[in-house]
Scaffold this motif. Sequence first.
Motif, PDB file in Angstrom:
ATOM      1  N   ALA A  55      14.206   6.613   1.659  1.00  0.00           N
ATOM      2  CA  ALA A  55      12.969   5.996   2.154  1.00  0.00           C
ATOM      3  C   ALA A  55      13.110   4.479   2.259  1.00  0.00           C
ATOM      4  O   ALA A  55      12.535   3.854   3.149  1.00  0.00           O
ATOM      5  N   ASP A  56      13.891   3.879   1.371  1.00  0.00           N
ATOM      6  CA  ASP A  56      14.027   2.417   1.359  1.00  0.00           C
ATOM      7  C   ASP A  56      15.246   1.938   2.144  1.00  0.00           C
ATOM      8  O   ASP A  56      15.700   0.804   1.969  1.00  0.00           O
ATOM      9  N   ARG A  57      15.761   2.778   3.026  1.00  0.00           N
ATOM     10  CA  ARG A  57      16.970   2.424   3.771  1.00  0.00           C
ATOM     11  C   ARG A  57      16.770   1.179   4.626  1.00  0.00           C
ATOM     12  O   ARG A  57      17.656   0.346   4.734  1.00  0.00           O
ATOM     13  N   TRP A  58      15.607   1.061   5.279  1.00  0.00           N
ATOM     14  CA  TRP A  58      15.320  -0.063   6.160  1.00  0.00           C
ATOM     15  C   TRP A  58      13.992  -0.714   5.763  1.00  0.00           C
ATOM     16  O   TRP A  58      13.081  -0.045   5.287  1.00  0.00           O
ATOM     17  N   SER A  59      13.885  -1.992   6.045  1.00  0.00           N
ATOM     18  CA  SER A  59      12.586  -2.649   5.942  1.00  0.00           C
ATOM     19  C   SER A  59      11.754  -2.289   7.167  1.00  0.00           C
ATOM     20  O   SER A  59      12.276  -1.809   8.179  1.00  0.00           O
ATOM     21  N   ALA A  60      10.448  -2.529   7.086  1.00  0.00           N
ATOM     22  CA  ALA A  60       9.583  -2.262   8.235  1.00  0.00           C
ATOM     23  C   ALA A  60       9.992  -3.114   9.433  1.00  0.00           C
ATOM     24  O   ALA A  60       9.913  -2.663  10.582  1.00  0.00           O
ATOM     25  N   GLU A  61      10.430  -4.330   9.188  1.00  0.00           N
ATOM     26  CA  GLU A  61      10.849  -5.209  10.281  1.00  0.00           C
ATOM     27  C   GLU A  61      12.074  -4.655  11.008  1.00  0.00           C
ATOM     28  O   GLU A  61      12.152  -4.657  12.243  1.00  0.00           O
ATOM     29  N   ASP A 156      13.793  13.893   7.169  1.00  0.00           N
ATOM     30  CA  ASP A 156      12.551  13.801   6.400  1.00  0.00           C
ATOM     31  C   ASP A 156      12.351  12.453   5.723  1.00  0.00           C
ATOM     32  O   ASP A 156      11.606  12.356   4.757  1.00  0.00           O
ATOM     33  N   ARG A 157      12.977  11.407   6.238  1.00  0.00           N
ATOM     34  CA  ARG A 157      12.870  10.120   5.561  1.00  0.00           C
ATOM     35  C   ARG A 157      11.427   9.674   5.401  1.00  0.00           C
ATOM     36  O   ARG A 157      11.014   9.225   4.326  1.00  0.00           O
ATOM     37  N   PHE A 158      10.621   9.784   6.460  1.00  0.00           N
ATOM     38  CA  PHE A 158       9.233   9.335   6.378  1.00  0.00           C
ATOM     39  C   PHE A 158       8.378  10.304   5.562  1.00  0.00           C
ATOM     40  O   PHE A 158       7.452   9.894   4.872  1.00  0.00           O
ATOM     41  N   GLU A 159       8.703  11.595   5.615  1.00  0.00           N
ATOM     42  CA  GLU A 159       7.938  12.566   4.844  1.00  0.00           C
ATOM     43  C   GLU A 159       8.090  12.343   3.349  1.00  0.00           C
ATOM     44  O   GLU A 159       7.171  12.618   2.570  1.00  0.00           O
ATOM     45  N   THR A 160       9.256  11.844   2.921  1.00  0.00           N
ATOM     46  CA  THR A 160       9.480  11.621   1.498  1.00  0.00           C
ATOM     47  C   THR A 160       8.683  10.429   0.965  1.00  0.00           C
ATOM     48  O   THR A 160       8.678  10.191  -0.246  1.00  0.00           O
ATOM     49  N   MET A 161       8.010   9.704   1.832  1.00  0.00           N
ATOM     50  CA  MET A 161       7.195   8.572   1.366  1.00  0.00           C
ATOM     51  C   MET A 161       5.885   9.027   0.736  1.00  0.00           C
ATOM     52  O   MET A 161       5.145   8.213   0.193  1.00  0.00           O
ATOM     53  N   GLY A 162       5.564  10.338   0.816  1.00  0.00           N
ATOM     54  CA  GLY A 162       4.498  10.896   0.021  1.00  0.00           C
ATOM     55  C   GLY A 162       3.130  10.970   0.670  1.00  0.00           C
ATOM     56  O   GLY A 162       2.897  10.473   1.772  1.00  0.00           O
ATOM     57  N   LEU A 163       2.217  11.607  -0.068  1.00  0.00           N
ATOM     58  CA  LEU A 163       0.874  11.861   0.426  1.00  0.00           C
ATOM     59  C   LEU A 163       0.066  10.591   0.686  1.00  0.00           C
ATOM     60  O   LEU A 163      -0.616  10.495   1.713  1.00  0.00           O
ATOM     61  N   PRO A 164       0.092   9.586  -0.204  1.00  0.00           N
ATOM     62  CA  PRO A 164      -0.677   8.370   0.094  1.00  0.00           C
ATOM     63  C   PRO A 164      -0.247   7.710   1.409  1.00  0.00           C
ATOM     64  O   PRO A 164      -1.093   7.209   2.165  1.00  0.00           O
ATOM     65  N   ARG A 168      -2.579   7.121   4.806  1.00  0.00           N
ATOM     66  CA  ARG A 168      -2.731   5.844   5.525  1.00  0.00           C
ATOM     67  C   ARG A 168      -2.393   6.016   7.002  1.00  0.00           C
ATOM     68  O   ARG A 168      -3.037   5.420   7.870  1.00  0.00           O
ATOM     69  N   LEU A 169      -1.387   6.836   7.273  1.00  0.00           N
ATOM     70  CA  LEU A 169      -1.035   7.106   8.673  1.00  0.00           C
ATOM     71  C   LEU A 169      -2.204   7.741   9.412  1.00  0.00           C
ATOM     72  O   LEU A 169      -2.530   7.343  10.536  1.00  0.00           O
ATOM     73  N   ARG A 170      -2.824   8.735   8.800  1.00  0.00           N
ATOM     74  CA  ARG A 170      -3.941   9.407   9.449  1.00  0.00           C
ATOM     75  C   ARG A 170      -5.059   8.418   9.770  1.00  0.00           C
ATOM     76  O   ARG A 170      -5.619   8.432  10.870  1.00  0.00           O
ATOM     77  N   ALA A 171      -5.357   7.550   8.817  1.00  0.00           N
ATOM     78  CA  ALA A 171      -6.392   6.542   9.053  1.00  0.00           C
ATOM     79  C   ALA A 171      -5.986   5.593  10.169  1.00  0.00           C
ATOM     80  O   ALA A 171      -6.820   5.173  10.979  1.00  0.00           O
ATOM     81  N   GLY A 172      -4.705   5.265  10.240  1.00  0.00           N
ATOM     82  CA  GLY A 172      -4.226   4.382  11.291  1.00  0.00           C
ATOM     83  C   GLY A 172      -4.360   4.991  12.677  1.00  0.00           C
ATOM     84  O   GLY A 172      -4.776   4.310  13.629  1.00  0.00           O
ATOM     85  N   PHE A 173      -4.028   6.264  12.811  1.00  0.00           N
ATOM     86  CA  PHE A 173      -4.184   6.928  14.109  1.00  0.00           C
ATOM     87  C   PHE A 173      -5.655   7.039  14.499  1.00  0.00           C
ATOM     88  O   PHE A 173      -6.014   6.866  15.676  1.00  0.00           O
TER      89      PHE A 173
END
Length: 204
Positions: A55-61, A156-164, A168-173
């Motif tokens: 999950a921490d392989r890359w920064s958001a940037e 599954d890299r993004f899926e492993t970031m968990g339920l919270p 946040r993704l759902r709220a963003g969409f």
Amino acid sequence: MFISLEGIDGSGKSTQARMLADALRAEGREVVLTREPGGSPGAEEIRHLLVDGRADRWSAETELLLFTAARRDHLERTVRPALDRGAWVVTDRFADSTRVYQGATRGDLRGRVDALHRLMIGVEPDRTLVIDLDPAEALARTTRRHAAPATAAPEDRFETMGLPFQTRLRAGFAALASAHPDRIRLIDGRGSAEDVAARVRAAL
């Protein structure tokens, strides 16, 4: 038309993209079904960098730059040629995913996301359909899918970031849909795939 399907991981958007493409082909249209990240040979190579690993392989940037590079190649080699010859394009994710994943939930990068999009992409879908589903249910779906014996190694890299993170993704969409009602429609993702497909067609 250029149509994108969006949503959190496990929402069913990939299934709905396939079903929509099949339905449109059955009506006699030429349809290009594609996906992001990916959809062209170069973009598929970048995909592996983004969706595999820790999950921490890359920064958001860094993710933002990689996604934009993949999207540019996808646009040049797949999306534009198809639209130019009169085909319909149905894509599993496009720029709205970057706006939400990197712009709102992985970092406060929305301004940079939009600036890069204007400079390097400059295209929006004619209609975006966000498959909306409770994050706990979506995460359970992905868990079941990855546990199936015939399933290949998951991206599954993004899926492993968990339920919270998925929450946040759902709220963003949902916020994007509210801000762009002329283009984006929220589709109830509950029920059978056929039920959701009927809602997708109604939204078109």
